[in-house]
Design an enzyme around this catalytic site. Structure first.
Site, mmCIF file in Angstrom:
data_model
loop_
_atom_site.group_PDB
_atom_site.id
_atom_site.type_symbol
_atom_site.label_atom_id
_atom_site.label_comp_id
_atom_site.label_asym_id
_atom_site.label_seq_id
_atom_site.Cartn_x
_atom_site.Cartn_y
_atom_site.Cartn_z
ATOM 1 N N SER A 64 0.852 -1.194 0.000
ATOM 2 C CA SER A 64 0.000 0.000 0.000
ATOM 3 C C SER A 64 0.884 1.240 0.000
ATOM 4 O O SER A 64 1.677 1.446 0.932
ATOM 5 C CB SER A 64 -0.888 0.015 1.244
ATOM 6 O OG SER A 64 -1.366 1.327 1.467
ATOM 7 N N HIS A 91 -1.425 -1.423 -4.095
ATOM 8 C CA HIS A 91 -2.685 -1.052 -3.435
ATOM 9 C C HIS A 91 -2.692 0.472 -3.244
ATOM 10 O O HIS A 91 -1.785 1.033 -2.631
ATOM 11 C CB HIS A 91 -2.732 -1.792 -2.095
ATOM 12 C CG HIS A 91 -3.964 -1.591 -1.283
ATOM 13 N ND1 HIS A 91 -5.069 -2.414 -1.356
ATOM 14 C CD2 HIS A 91 -4.262 -0.668 -0.344
ATOM 15 C CE1 HIS A 91 -5.986 -2.014 -0.495
ATOM 16 N NE2 HIS A 91 -5.528 -0.943 0.139
ATOM 17 N N ASP A 111 -4.754 3.671 -1.798
ATOM 18 C CA ASP A 111 -5.811 4.054 -0.860
ATOM 19 C C ASP A 111 -6.325 5.451 -1.169
ATOM 20 O O ASP A 111 -5.592 6.439 -1.029
ATOM 21 C CB ASP A 111 -5.263 4.022 0.576
ATOM 22 C CG ASP A 111 -5.018 2.605 1.057
ATOM 23 O OD1 ASP A 111 -5.993 1.829 1.088
ATOM 24 O OD2 ASP A 111 -3.865 2.277 1.377
ATOM 25 N N MET A 113 -8.996 8.358 -0.215
ATOM 26 C CA MET A 113 -9.831 8.812 0.911
ATOM 27 C C MET A 113 -10.328 10.224 0.652
ATOM 28 O O MET A 113 -9.581 11.052 0.111
ATOM 29 C CB MET A 113 -9.013 8.805 2.208
ATOM 30 C CG MET A 113 -8.312 7.491 2.501
ATOM 31 S SD MET A 113 -7.323 7.615 4.004
ATOM 32 C CE MET A 113 -6.502 6.020 3.982
ATOM 33 N N HIS A 119 -8.456 1.170 -3.654
ATOM 34 C CA HIS A 119 -9.306 1.003 -2.482
ATOM 35 C C HIS A 119 -10.065 2.306 -2.274
ATOM 36 O O HIS A 119 -9.500 3.302 -1.810
ATOM 37 C CB HIS A 119 -8.418 0.656 -1.269
ATOM 38 C CG HIS A 119 -9.176 0.426 -0.006
ATOM 39 N ND1 HIS A 119 -8.555 0.174 1.194
ATOM 40 C CD2 HIS A 119 -10.511 0.401 0.259
ATOM 41 C CE1 HIS A 119 -9.465 0.009 2.143
ATOM 42 N NE2 HIS A 119 -10.664 0.159 1.597
ATOM 43 N N MET A 136 -12.207 4.596 -0.471
ATOM 44 C CA MET A 136 -12.789 4.982 0.817
ATOM 45 C C MET A 136 -13.398 6.368 0.631
ATOM 46 O O MET A 136 -12.933 7.368 1.192
ATOM 47 C CB MET A 136 -11.692 4.971 1.906
ATOM 48 C CG MET A 136 -11.253 3.573 2.280
ATOM 49 S SD MET A 136 -9.710 3.534 3.234
ATOM 50 C CE MET A 136 -8.520 3.560 1.901
ATOM 51 N N MET A 176 -11.222 -5.755 6.379
ATOM 52 C CA MET A 176 -10.399 -4.723 7.013
ATOM 53 C C MET A 176 -9.994 -5.216 8.398
ATOM 54 O O MET A 176 -10.851 -5.600 9.207
ATOM 55 C CB MET A 176 -11.179 -3.411 7.165
ATOM 56 C CG MET A 176 -11.474 -2.659 5.866
ATOM 57 S SD MET A 176 -10.027 -2.259 4.859
ATOM 58 C CE MET A 176 -9.031 -1.277 5.972
ATOM 59 N N GLY A 182 -8.771 4.377 7.134
ATOM 60 C CA GLY A 182 -8.511 5.812 7.237
ATOM 61 C C GLY A 182 -7.052 6.171 7.454
ATOM 62 O O GLY A 182 -6.620 7.251 7.071
ATOM 63 N N ASP A 211 -6.459 -6.150 5.082
ATOM 64 C CA ASP A 211 -5.887 -4.810 4.933
ATOM 65 C C ASP A 211 -5.825 -4.120 6.290
ATOM 66 O O ASP A 211 -6.865 -3.837 6.889
ATOM 67 C CB ASP A 211 -6.755 -4.006 3.946
ATOM 68 C CG ASP A 211 -6.191 -2.625 3.660
ATOM 69 O OD1 ASP A 211 -5.067 -2.319 4.120
ATOM 70 O OD2 ASP A 211 -6.876 -1.843 2.969
HETATM 71 C C1 DX5 Z 1 -6.100 1.935 5.814
HETATM 72 C C2 DX5 Z 1 -5.707 1.510 4.443
HETATM 73 C C3 DX5 Z 1 -4.592 0.549 4.395
HETATM 74 C C4 DX5 Z 1 -3.295 1.095 4.947
HETATM 75 C C5 DX5 Z 1 -2.592 -0.041 5.616
HETATM 76 O O1 DX5 Z 1 -7.275 2.653 5.741
HETATM 77 O O2 DX5 Z 1 -6.813 0.915 3.773
HETATM 78 O O3 DX5 Z 1 -4.398 0.053 3.069
HETATM 79 O O4 DX5 Z 1 -2.440 1.637 3.981
HETATM 80 O O5 DX5 Z 1 -1.480 0.443 6.262
HETATM 81 P P1 DX5 Z 1 -0.671 -0.438 7.302
HETATM 82 O O6 DX5 Z 1 -0.192 -1.653 6.539
HETATM 83 O O7 DX5 Z 1 0.425 0.458 7.750
HETATM 84 O O8 DX5 Z 1 -1.639 -0.818 8.379
HETATM 85 ZN ZN ZN Z 2 -6.389 -0.036 1.848
#
Ligand code: DX5
Ligand code: ZN
Length: 226
Positions: free
Chosen positions: A11, A36, A38, A40, A69, A71, A140, A145, A178
């Site tokens: 990610s 991946h 993310d 947001m 992903h 969000m 999750m 977030g 994740d």
């Molecule tokens: C959190 C994200 C994850 C995040 C994971 O909302 O969806 O993909 O990047 O990060 P780590 O691996 O540091 O928990």
């Molecule tokens: Zn994610």
């Protein structure tokens, strides 16, 4: 389960954005299966991150599949633009979507892989009616977030339930986890039935670099007992 099939999805949320191309290149070289991304919006989750221009830039520097992903509150609204930017797969949340089936079908019409994502407080039971419509389930293992949050251990029984449902209803469907995945938690989730591990801080936040971190994570995943 054959542990050699466990896939790693770095990610980029924890990457150094000033050196993003280099870091993604290192992840690719170290055998990452996909990247991946993310996204947001500060509304669906209490944070903002990155968007379409980053996907377009990544598309020019890696051949790895880019999984997005989402969000965000209105995922349907942005599917076309993310697709034009070079996305290969979309991860869509069950929560807050009154028309999830429609969203999943829209992604399919675009010819992209689609996943349904469930948050820590959402039961695995909601998957039953939509499993046939997805290529992958994402559990999750933190609240979405933020990167670098601690793994929520109460999600482990749910991963097992999701694994059972997939085996019964849609064998071959990937099961991704994740959040909070590192060398300690990787064997736990693989034992529970996960086949794809997302990791941000455990790959991009380590002092000894991306290649060493991925090697460590892969070795840990292979320590699983089943
Ligand atoms: C959190 C994200 C994850 C995040 C994971 O909302 O969806 O993909 O990047 O990060 P780590 O691996 O540091 O928990
Ligand atoms: Zn994610």
């Amino acid at each position: 389960m054959d542990k050699s099939i466990v896939k790693l999805a770095p990610s980029i949320l924890s990457a150094d954005f000033a050196h993003l191309g280099k870091q993604v290149g290192e992840a690719e070289q170290a055998g990452a299966d996909r990247i991946h991304v993310d996204v947001m919006d500060g509304h669906f989750v209490p944070n903002i991150s990155l968007g379409i221009p980053i996907v377009a830039s990544l598309r020019r520097v890696t051949r790895l599949p880019l999984e997005i992903h989402l969000m965000i509150s209105d995922p349907d609204f942005f599917l076309d633009e993310f697709t034009e930017a070079g996305s290969d797969a979309f991860l869509v949340h069950w929560e807050g979507n009154n028309n999830l089936h429609r969203t999943l079908q829209r992604v399919k019409v675009l010819g992209k892989r689609v996943s349904v994502v469930i948050n820590p407080a959402t039961p695995a039971a909601v998957l039953e009616e939509i499993l046939q419509d997805v290529d992958q389930v994402v559990v999750m293992t933190v609240n979405p977030g933020f990167g670098h949050q601690p793994f929520i251990h109460t999600t482990l029984p749910k991963i097992r339930r999701a694994r059972q449902m997939i085996d019964q209803i849609k064998p071959g469907c990937d099961l991704e986890v994740d959040g909070g995945i590192d060398a300690t938690t990787a064997p736990l989730v693989v034992d529970a039935g996960a086949t794809v591990l997302v990791a941000g801080s455990a790959i991009f936040g380590e002092n000894d670099g991306v290649v060493a971190a991925m090697k460590r994570l892969r070795a840990a995943a292979h320590q699983a007992t089943t």
